[in-house]
Design a protein around this motif. Structure first.
Motif, PDB file in Angstrom:
ATOM      1  N   ILE A   9     -27.157  50.098  45.096  1.00 63.10           N
ATOM      2  CA  ILE A   9     -28.329  48.645  45.114  1.00 63.10           C
ATOM      3  C   ILE A   9     -27.213  47.549  45.743  1.00 63.10           C
ATOM      4  O   ILE A   9     -27.362  46.929  46.620  1.00 63.10           O
ATOM      5  N   LYS A  10     -25.923  47.749  44.982  1.00 61.47           N
ATOM      6  CA  LYS A  10     -24.843  46.740  44.907  1.00 61.47           C
ATOM      7  C   LYS A  10     -24.754  46.855  45.822  1.00 61.47           C
ATOM      8  O   LYS A  10     -23.894  45.846  46.996  1.00 61.47           O
ATOM      9  N   ASP A  11     -23.674  48.490  46.430  1.00 65.18           N
ATOM     10  CA  ASP A  11     -24.363  48.146  48.048  1.00 65.18           C
ATOM     11  C   ASP A  11     -24.542  48.182  48.875  1.00 65.18           C
ATOM     12  O   ASP A  11     -24.170  47.736  49.926  1.00 65.18           O
ATOM     13  N   GLU A  12     -25.730  48.624  49.016  1.00 61.94           N
ATOM     14  CA  GLU A  12     -27.442  47.997  49.900  1.00 61.94           C
ATOM     15  C   GLU A  12     -26.994  46.521  50.387  1.00 61.94           C
ATOM     16  O   GLU A  12     -27.430  46.143  51.034  1.00 61.94           O
ATOM     17  N   GLU A  13     -27.279  45.958  48.798  1.00 62.05           N
ATOM     18  CA  GLU A  13     -27.644  44.330  48.880  1.00 62.05           C
ATOM     19  C   GLU A  13     -26.192  43.513  49.382  1.00 62.05           C
ATOM     20  O   GLU A  13     -26.457  42.647  50.455  1.00 62.05           O
ATOM     21  N   SER A  14     -25.182  44.563  50.127  1.00 65.12           N
ATOM     22  CA  SER A  14     -23.875  44.093  50.437  1.00 65.12           C
ATOM     23  C   SER A  14     -23.267  44.194  52.250  1.00 65.12           C
ATOM     24  O   SER A  14     -22.767  43.759  52.647  1.00 65.12           O
ATOM     25  N   ASP A  15     -24.701  45.313  52.138  1.00 66.57           N
ATOM     26  CA  ASP A  15     -24.507  46.113  53.539  1.00 66.57           C
ATOM     27  C   ASP A  15     -25.618  45.963  54.170  1.00 66.57           C
ATOM     28  O   ASP A  15     -26.882  46.672  54.627  1.00 66.57           O
ATOM     29  N   PRO A  16     -26.271  44.766  54.228  1.00 70.73           N
ATOM     30  CA  PRO A  16     -27.869  44.376  55.223  1.00 70.73           C
ATOM     31  C   PRO A  16     -28.051  45.489  56.721  1.00 70.73           C
ATOM     32  O   PRO A  16     -29.033  45.875  57.718  1.00 70.73           O
ATOM     33  N   ALA A  17     -26.559  45.049  57.238  1.00 69.31           N
ATOM     34  CA  ALA A  17     -26.569  45.911  58.836  1.00 69.31           C
ATOM     35  C   ALA A  17     -26.653  47.653  58.832  1.00 69.31           C
ATOM     36  O   ALA A  17     -26.714  47.817  59.391  1.00 69.31           O
ATOM     37  N   CYS A  18     -26.596  48.095  57.277  1.00 71.16           N
ATOM     38  CA  CYS A  18     -26.290  49.308  57.431  1.00 71.16           C
ATOM     39  C   CYS A  18     -24.825  49.752  58.253  1.00 71.16           C
ATOM     40  O   CYS A  18     -24.615  50.865  58.540  1.00 71.16           O
ATOM     41  N   PHE A  19     -23.654  48.445  58.288  1.00 74.04           N
ATOM     42  CA  PHE A  19     -22.936  49.157  59.130  1.00 74.04           C
ATOM     43  C   PHE A  19     -21.315  50.044  58.260  1.00 74.04           C
ATOM     44  O   PHE A  19     -21.069  50.774  58.553  1.00 74.04           O
ATOM     45  N   TYR A  20     -21.453  48.907  57.368  1.00 71.38           N
ATOM     46  CA  TYR A  20     -20.085  49.278  55.957  1.00 71.38           C
ATOM     47  C   TYR A  20     -20.353  50.944  55.286  1.00 71.38           C
ATOM     48  O   TYR A  20     -19.727  51.495  55.304  1.00 71.38           O
ATOM     49  N   PHE A  21     -21.787  51.004  54.724  1.00 76.25           N
ATOM     50  CA  PHE A  21     -22.678  52.212  54.119  1.00 76.25           C
ATOM     51  C   PHE A  21     -23.320  52.671  55.277  1.00 76.25           C
ATOM     52  O   PHE A  21     -24.481  52.390  55.242  1.00 76.25           O
ATOM     53  N   PRO A  22     -23.326  53.659  55.956  1.00 75.59           N
ATOM     54  CA  PRO A  22     -23.624  54.404  57.279  1.00 75.59           C
ATOM     55  C   PRO A  22     -25.018  54.761  56.688  1.00 75.59           C
ATOM     56  O   PRO A  22     -25.222  55.458  56.073  1.00 75.59           O
ATOM     57  N   ARG A  23     -26.223  54.032  56.797  1.00 83.54           N
ATOM     58  CA  ARG A  23     -27.593  54.731  56.526  1.00 83.54           C
ATOM     59  C   ARG A  23     -28.318  54.157  57.479  1.00 83.54           C
ATOM     60  O   ARG A  23     -28.804  53.514  58.536  1.00 83.54           O
ATOM     61  N   LEU A  24     -30.124  54.954  57.263  1.00 87.05           N
ATOM     62  CA  LEU A  24     -30.933  54.519  57.556  1.00 87.05           C
ATOM     63  C   LEU A  24     -31.566  53.147  58.036  1.00 87.05           C
ATOM     64  O   LEU A  24     -32.451  52.276  59.002  1.00 87.05           O
ATOM     65  N   LYS A  25     -32.156  53.061  56.465  1.00 86.16           N
ATOM     66  CA  LYS A  25     -32.546  50.959  56.437  1.00 86.16           C
ATOM     67  C   LYS A  25     -31.862  50.931  54.922  1.00 86.16           C
ATOM     68  O   LYS A  25     -31.317  51.747  54.395  1.00 86.16           O
ATOM     69  N   GLN A  26     -32.083  49.251  55.117  1.00 90.31           N
ATOM     70  CA  GLN A  26     -31.225  48.487  54.043  1.00 90.31           C
ATOM     71  C   GLN A  26     -31.304  49.917  52.627  1.00 90.31           C
ATOM     72  O   GLN A  26     -30.576  49.791  51.846  1.00 90.31           O
ATOM     73  N   HIS A  27     -32.465  49.632  52.262  1.00 91.65           N
ATOM     74  CA  HIS A  27     -33.356  49.924  50.871  1.00 91.65           C
ATOM     75  C   HIS A  27     -34.251  51.132  50.913  1.00 91.65           C
ATOM     76  O   HIS A  27     -35.188  50.876  52.023  1.00 91.65           O
ATOM     77  N   ASP A  28     -33.450  52.308  50.159  1.00 95.97           N
ATOM     78  CA  ASP A  28     -35.363  53.443  50.171  1.00 95.97           C
ATOM     79  C   ASP A  28     -35.538  52.962  49.572  1.00 95.97           C
ATOM     80  O   ASP A  28     -34.584  52.728  47.975  1.00 95.97           O
ATOM     81  N   ASP A  29     -36.466  53.789  48.617  1.00 92.19           N
ATOM     82  CA  ASP A  29     -37.707  54.040  47.458  1.00 92.19           C
ATOM     83  C   ASP A  29     -36.018  55.117  46.639  1.00 92.19           C
ATOM     84  O   ASP A  29     -35.734  55.836  47.457  1.00 92.19           O
ATOM     85  N   LYS A  30     -36.570  54.960  45.319  1.00 98.21           N
ATOM     86  CA  LYS A  30     -35.013  55.330  44.605  1.00 98.21           C
ATOM     87  C   LYS A  30     -36.312  56.104  43.247  1.00 98.21           C
ATOM     88  O   LYS A  30     -36.393  55.146  42.442  1.00 98.21           O
ATOM     89  N   SER A  31     -36.018  57.209  42.527  1.00 97.85           N
ATOM     90  CA  SER A  31     -36.718  58.056  42.812  1.00 97.85           C
ATOM     91  C   SER A  31     -35.811  59.077  41.461  1.00 97.85           C
ATOM     92  O   SER A  31     -35.518  59.794  41.819  1.00 97.85           O
ATOM     93  N   GLY A  32     -35.485  58.464  40.503  1.00 93.39           N
ATOM     94  CA  GLY A  32     -35.075  60.104  38.934  1.00 93.39           C
ATOM     95  C   GLY A  32     -35.411  59.877  38.092  1.00 93.39           C
ATOM     96  O   GLY A  32     -36.283  59.291  37.077  1.00 93.39           O
ATOM     97  N   ILE A  33     -34.944  61.342  37.042  1.00 93.85           N
ATOM     98  CA  ILE A  33     -35.046  61.748  35.937  1.00 93.85           C
ATOM     99  C   ILE A  33     -34.057  62.415  35.300  1.00 93.85           C
ATOM    100  O   ILE A  33     -33.681  63.286  35.920  1.00 93.85           O
ATOM    101  N   LEU A  34     -33.985  61.890  34.243  1.00 97.35           N
ATOM    102  CA  LEU A  34     -32.738  62.349  33.481  1.00 97.35           C
ATOM    103  C   LEU A  34     -33.128  62.759  32.065  1.00 97.35           C
ATOM    104  O   LEU A  34     -33.497  61.909  31.178  1.00 97.35           O
ATOM    105  N   ILE A  35     -33.298  64.527  32.024  1.00 99.16           N
ATOM    106  CA  ILE A  35     -33.774  64.973  31.139  1.00 99.16           C
ATOM    107  C   ILE A  35     -32.441  65.722  30.088  1.00 99.16           C
ATOM    108  O   ILE A  35     -31.594  65.891  30.408  1.00 99.16           O
ATOM    109  N   VAL A  36     -32.190  65.257  28.579  1.00100.33           N
ATOM    110  CA  VAL A  36     -31.164  64.897  27.629  1.00100.33           C
ATOM    111  C   VAL A  36     -32.099  66.081  27.185  1.00100.33           C
ATOM    112  O   VAL A  36     -32.921  65.783  25.656  1.00100.33           O
ATOM    113  N   LEU A  37     -31.771  67.353  27.113  1.00104.34           N
ATOM    114  CA  LEU A  37     -32.353  68.694  25.865  1.00104.34           C
ATOM    115  C   LEU A  37     -32.312  68.205  24.695  1.00104.34           C
ATOM    116  O   LEU A  37     -31.196  67.681  24.167  1.00104.34           O
TER     117      LEU A  37
END
Length: 295
Positions: free
Chosen positions: A267-295
């Protein structure tokens, strides 16, 4: 098991991703909804698949996903009043998936998992010695790269006449939207390749989709952590960097520092680059989903 999650909305008004954390059935999933280009919302697909993964039935994980895909067909046809065959692929509601079901031995210890994947949702295992195994493969990245490179080439032409620092934040966002619109035809072409041998597998309600799911069973030998990620949690590569960030470096970061720290970095990288120029991508913010399981 110790479970941590990330579930954060991107540019749209709603989060089109979905996550499943069902400790009764030991089913866990990240589901990346994709809105049709000028068509049905991605949340339609992701919510239906989530619903069927969470149904308390004894059928195998793969069959749950198949049933979700079947119900998406019915929902898409009900929403449009036409058959799925008449809906162009690029307009369909679809979703990628990384889903697992953990199986326990007689002592209640995790000893194996079933998995099903489609699209660019990712599954990783970390072993007790710190080594990492990538289970799934991002089948969409190479298609997105074509559109992203075209956007970057256009930026290069623009910046020959005007410094990027002379754009206001809102002008940068507007320019990014303009450039995204310019590659819409490429994105449509890419979507039209879904569930074909020259494209990628995705859940879109089509009966052909099940032929392109990846699935199987893995014994959890010496595994101590399991990671599920949607593509919104992949670390962005800086435009001028000589080191390409990969899914593996993203997984290493998540296993080492946790999902929250990974999300903060992205998010820090995305906020610093609203034009998607310095960090090339299709949109500024994508939805974010993650799950980390420690057994």
């Amino acid at each position: 098991m110790k479970i941590s999650t990330v579930y954060t909305k991107g540019n749209r008004e709603i989060n089109e991703d979905a996550i499943v954390v069902d400790t009764d059935q030991n089913i866990f999933a990240v589901i990346d909804g994709a809105t049709g280009l000028g068509g049905l919302p991605g949340s339609l697909a992701s919510e239906i698949v989530k619903e069927y993964l969470e149904k308390n039935t004894s059928i195998p994980l793969f069959e749950k996903v198949k049933e979700g895909n079947k119900q998406l067909l019915a929902a898409a046809e009900k929403n449009t009043g036409t058959s799925l065959d008449q809906i162009p692929k690029y307009k369909r509601s679809s979703c990628g998936l990384a889903a697992i079901q953990i199986h326990l031995d007689e002592e209640g210890k995790a000893n194996s998992l079933d998995y099903v994947s489609a699209g660019d949702c990712m599954l990783f295992l970390e072993f007790k010695d710190g080594s990492i195994r990538q289970i799934t493969y991002d089948h969409i990245d190479r298609f997105d790269t074509v559109a992203i490179q075209l956007m970057q080439n256009t930026w290069e032409k623009v910046l020959k006449e005007k410094s990027i620092d002379s754009f206001s934040p809102e002008q940068l966002k507007e320019k990014q939207r303009e450039l995204r619109g310019n590659v819409q035809h490429i994105l449509q072409e890419n979507r039209n390749k879904l569930n074909t041998i020259d494209g990628y597998g995705i859940i879109d309600g089509d009966h052909e989709a099940v032929k392109f799911f990846e699935y199987g069973r893995i014994p959890l030998i010496s595994v101590n952590k399991i990671l599920l990620l949607s593509d919104g949690l992949k670390i962005h590569t800086e435009r001028t960097s000589t080191k390409q960030e990969t899914w593996l470096t993203t997984a290493q970061s998540a296993f080492k520092s946790g999902l929250s720290e990974l999300e903060k970095r992205i998010i820090k990288d995305e906020e610093s680059d609203p034009a998607c120029f310095y960090f090339p991508r299709l949109k500024q913010h994508d939805d974010k989903s993650g799950i980390l399981i420690v057994l």
